[in-house]
Design a protein around this motif. Structure first.
Motif, PDB file in Angstrom:
ATOM      1  N   GLY A  36       0.963  -1.154  -0.159  1.00  0.00           N
ATOM      2  CA  GLY A  36       0.077   0.130  -0.005  1.00  0.00           C
ATOM      3  C   GLY A  36       0.898   1.300   0.079  1.00  0.00           C
ATOM      4  N   SER A  37       0.814   2.255  -0.817  1.00  0.00           N
ATOM      5  CA  SER A  37       1.700   3.297  -1.073  1.00  0.00           C
ATOM      6  C   SER A  37       1.448   4.316   0.197  1.00  0.00           C
ATOM      7  N   ASP A  38       2.361   4.654   0.794  1.00  0.00           N
ATOM      8  CA  ASP A  38       2.337   5.300   2.068  1.00  0.00           C
ATOM      9  C   ASP A  38       2.992   6.755   1.410  1.00  0.00           C
ATOM     10  N   GLU A  39       2.973   6.971   0.301  1.00  0.00           N
ATOM     11  CA  GLU A  39       3.405   8.104  -0.046  1.00  0.00           C
ATOM     12  C   GLU A  39       2.124   8.943  -0.795  1.00  0.00           C
ATOM     13  N   VAL A  40       1.034   8.421  -1.227  1.00  0.00           N
ATOM     14  CA  VAL A  40      -0.150   8.979  -1.932  1.00  0.00           C
ATOM     15  C   VAL A  40      -1.080   9.104  -0.716  1.00  0.00           C
ATOM     16  N   GLY A  41      -1.420  10.349  -0.336  1.00  0.00           N
ATOM     17  CA  GLY A  41      -2.177  10.780   0.731  1.00  0.00           C
ATOM     18  C   GLY A  41      -3.589  11.635   0.362  1.00  0.00           C
ATOM     19  N   THR A  42      -3.975  12.233   1.084  1.00  0.00           N
ATOM     20  CA  THR A  42      -5.005  13.447   0.721  1.00  0.00           C
ATOM     21  C   THR A  42      -4.376  14.405  -0.116  1.00  0.00           C
ATOM     22  N   ARG A  43      -5.028  14.992  -0.980  1.00  0.00           N
ATOM     23  CA  ARG A  43      -4.573  15.942  -1.639  1.00  0.00           C
ATOM     24  C   ARG A  43      -5.151  17.359  -1.346  1.00  0.00           C
ATOM     25  N   ALA A  44      -4.287  18.320  -0.892  1.00  0.00           N
ATOM     26  CA  ALA A  44      -4.895  19.535  -0.618  1.00  0.00           C
ATOM     27  C   ALA A  44      -4.600  20.291  -1.666  1.00  0.00           C
ATOM     28  N   GLY A  45      -5.056  21.920  -1.626  1.00  0.00           N
ATOM     29  CA  GLY A  45      -4.288  22.677  -2.625  1.00  0.00           C
ATOM     30  C   GLY A  45      -2.815  22.567  -3.164  1.00  0.00           C
ATOM     31  N   GLY A  46      -2.677  22.425  -4.309  1.00  0.00           N
ATOM     32  CA  GLY A  46      -1.236  22.384  -4.842  1.00  0.00           C
ATOM     33  C   GLY A  46      -0.667  21.131  -4.904  1.00  0.00           C
ATOM     34  N   GLU A  47      -1.294  20.216  -4.142  1.00  0.00           N
ATOM     35  CA  GLU A  47      -0.697  18.882  -4.062  1.00  0.00           C
ATOM     36  C   GLU A  47      -1.359  17.740  -5.263  1.00  0.00           C
ATOM     37  N   PHE A  48      -0.825  17.025  -5.751  1.00  0.00           N
ATOM     38  CA  PHE A  48      -1.568  16.042  -6.741  1.00  0.00           C
ATOM     39  C   PHE A  48      -0.344  14.696  -7.077  1.00  0.00           C
ATOM     40  N   ALA A  49      -1.089  13.746  -7.417  1.00  0.00           N
ATOM     41  CA  ALA A  49      -0.672  12.390  -7.359  1.00  0.00           C
ATOM     42  C   ALA A  49       0.096  12.272  -8.885  1.00  0.00           C
ATOM     43  N   VAL A  50       1.293  11.684  -8.664  1.00  0.00           N
ATOM     44  CA  VAL A  50       2.091  11.459 -10.042  1.00  0.00           C
ATOM     45  C   VAL A  50       2.570   9.998  -9.885  1.00  0.00           C
ATOM     46  N   GLN A  51       3.183   9.587 -10.887  1.00  0.00           N
ATOM     47  CA  GLN A  51       3.850   8.157 -11.052  1.00  0.00           C
ATOM     48  C   GLN A  51       5.270   8.727 -11.537  1.00  0.00           C
ATOM     49  N   VAL A  52       6.129   7.804 -10.727  1.00  0.00           N
ATOM     50  CA  VAL A  52       7.705   7.930 -11.306  1.00  0.00           C
ATOM     51  C   VAL A  52       7.939   6.606 -11.204  1.00  0.00           C
ATOM     52  N   TYR A  53       9.030   6.311 -12.403  1.00  0.00           N
ATOM     53  CA  TYR A  53       9.403   4.821 -12.708  1.00  0.00           C
ATOM     54  C   TYR A  53      10.841   4.717 -11.878  1.00  0.00           C
ATOM     55  N   LEU A  54      10.795   3.697 -11.005  1.00  0.00           N
ATOM     56  CA  LEU A  54      12.044   3.481 -10.303  1.00  0.00           C
ATOM     57  C   LEU A  54      12.332   1.893 -10.820  1.00  0.00           C
ATOM     58  N   VAL A  55      13.726   1.715 -10.401  1.00  0.00           N
ATOM     59  CA  VAL A  55      14.249   0.593 -10.967  1.00  0.00           C
ATOM     60  C   VAL A  55      14.043  -0.687  -9.948  1.00  0.00           C
ATOM     61  N   CYS A  56      13.537  -1.845 -10.602  1.00  0.00           N
ATOM     62  CA  CYS A  56      13.243  -2.942  -9.385  1.00  0.00           C
ATOM     63  C   CYS A  56      13.616  -4.221 -10.140  1.00  0.00           C
ATOM     64  N   THR A  57      14.311  -5.039  -9.727  1.00  0.00           N
ATOM     65  CA  THR A  57      14.758  -6.220 -10.605  1.00  0.00           C
ATOM     66  C   THR A  57      15.088  -6.022 -12.018  1.00  0.00           C
ATOM     67  N   SER A  58      15.898  -5.023 -12.112  1.00  0.00           N
ATOM     68  CA  SER A  58      16.577  -4.390 -13.428  1.00  0.00           C
ATOM     69  C   SER A  58      15.631  -4.198 -14.359  1.00  0.00           C
ATOM     70  N   GLN A  59      14.549  -3.526 -13.995  1.00  0.00           N
ATOM     71  CA  GLN A  59      13.342  -3.105 -15.046  1.00  0.00           C
ATOM     72  C   GLN A  59      12.863  -1.915 -14.383  1.00  0.00           C
ATOM     73  N   LEU A  60      12.147  -1.215 -15.149  1.00  0.00           N
ATOM     74  CA  LEU A  60      11.508  -0.026 -14.657  1.00  0.00           C
ATOM     75  C   LEU A  60      10.045  -0.346 -14.187  1.00  0.00           C
ATOM     76  N   VAL A  61       9.628   0.110 -12.962  1.00  0.00           N
ATOM     77  CA  VAL A  61       8.407  -0.190 -12.400  1.00  0.00           C
ATOM     78  C   VAL A  61       7.743   1.390 -12.011  1.00  0.00           C
ATOM     79  N   THR A  62       6.421   1.614 -12.104  1.00  0.00           N
ATOM     80  CA  THR A  62       5.988   2.768 -11.645  1.00  0.00           C
ATOM     81  C   THR A  62       5.587   2.625 -10.242  1.00  0.00           C
ATOM     82  N   VAL A  63       5.709   3.884  -9.497  1.00  0.00           N
ATOM     83  CA  VAL A  63       5.575   3.946  -8.088  1.00  0.00           C
ATOM     84  C   VAL A  63       4.672   5.356  -7.912  1.00  0.00           C
ATOM     85  N   ASP A  64       3.747   5.388  -7.022  1.00  0.00           N
ATOM     86  CA  ASP A  64       2.805   6.680  -6.956  1.00  0.00           C
ATOM     87  C   ASP A  64       3.536   7.337  -6.016  1.00  0.00           C
ATOM     88  N   ARG A  65       3.547   8.765  -6.157  1.00  0.00           N
ATOM     89  CA  ARG A  65       3.982   9.544  -5.370  1.00  0.00           C
ATOM     90  C   ARG A  65       3.075  10.830  -5.177  1.00  0.00           C
TER      91      ARG A  65
END
Length: 191
Positions: A36-65
Motif C-alpha cells: 500500500g503506497s504510504d506516499e499518496v495521501g489526501t490532496r490539498a491545494g497544490g498537491e497532486f498524485a504522480v507516477q515515477v519510474y523506479l528500478v526494481c529487478t533490473s526493470q522500470l516499475v511505476t511508483v505513486d508519489r
C-alpha cells in the motif's frame, strides 16, 4: 554384474559428509510491489498524485508519489518536470526499499525549459543525456513521457543537455521498461 551394481550405488562420485552445512534459506525473488503506497495521501491545494519510474529487478516499475506544485513564474510543464525529477532523485522510502526499488538518478540532476530556438516541448537537463547511466536516462524519459503535462506526445519526450548538442526525441518503449540497462531509449534528433 556386482561391479555394475556397486558403481550404480556409489552415485556420481560425491561422497556424503558428516559435516553439517547450512547455506540459509533458498533465495527468493523480490516482488516489486508495495502493499500500500504510504506516499499518496489526501490532496490539498497544490498537491497532486504522480507516477515515477523506479528500478526494481533490473526493470522500470511505476511508483505513486504526491508532489506539491508552487507557481514561481515558470510554465506548469517545467515546474512539473522539476517535481518529477526531484521525486526520481529522492531516496526510495523504507517500504519501497524493502520491496526492492532503487533509483539511478543523481540528486544533482536538474531540468529547465527550452532555450531560444528550441521547440516549445523541449526540456533541458544540466547533464547531457548521453552522460547519464542507461537506467537514469530510462527513468527520466519514461517518467516524463508518462506525464500528460511534460510530454505532449504520449510515449516521447524531447530532451537536451546544457550545451549545444542537438535535442533528441526519446521514446519510452516497452523494451526499455523491461531492460533499461541493456536497451537504450530509442532517440531521434530533433531539427
Amino acid at each position: 554384474m556386482c561391479g555394475l551394481a556397486a558403481l550404480l550405488l556409489t552415485g556420481c562420485g560425491i561422497r556424503s559428509t558428516e559435516v553439517p552445512t547450512d547455506f540459509g534459506a533458498a533465495p527468493t525473488r523480490v516482488g516489486c510491489s508495495l502493499s500500500g503506497s504510504d506516499e499518496v495521501g489526501t490532496r490539498a491545494g497544490g498537491e497532486f498524485a504522480v507516477q515515477v519510474y523506479l528500478v526494481c529487478t533490473s526493470q522500470l516499475v511505476t511508483v505513486d508519489r504526491t508532489v506539491t506544485l508552487e507557481r514561481r513564474g515558470t510554465s506548469d510543464r517545467v515546474a512539473v518536470a522539476r517535481e518529477l525529477l526531484a521525486e526520481l532523485s529522492r531516496k526510495p522510502s523504507g517500504a519501497e526499499s524493502d520491496a526492492g526499488y532503487s533509483t539511478d538518478v543523481a540528486r544533482r540532476t536538474r531540468v529547465s525549459g527550452p532555450r531560444k530556438g528550441d521547440p516549445a516541448d523541449a526540456l533541458r537537463l544540466n547533464t547531457p543525456p548521453d552522460d547519464l547511466s542507461p537506467y537514469a536516462l530510462a527513468q527520466i524519459v519514461c517518467t516524463f513521457a508518462n506525464s500528460k503535462v511534460t510530454a505532449e506526445d504520449g510515449d516521447h519526450v524531447v530532451l537536451g543537455g546544457p550545451g549545444d548538442d542537438a535535442l533528441r526525441s526519446y521514446e519510452c518503449s516497452d523494451a526499455v521498461k523491461a531492460r533499461p540497462g541493456l536497451i537504450p531509449a530509442p532517440a531521434e534528433t530533433v531539427g
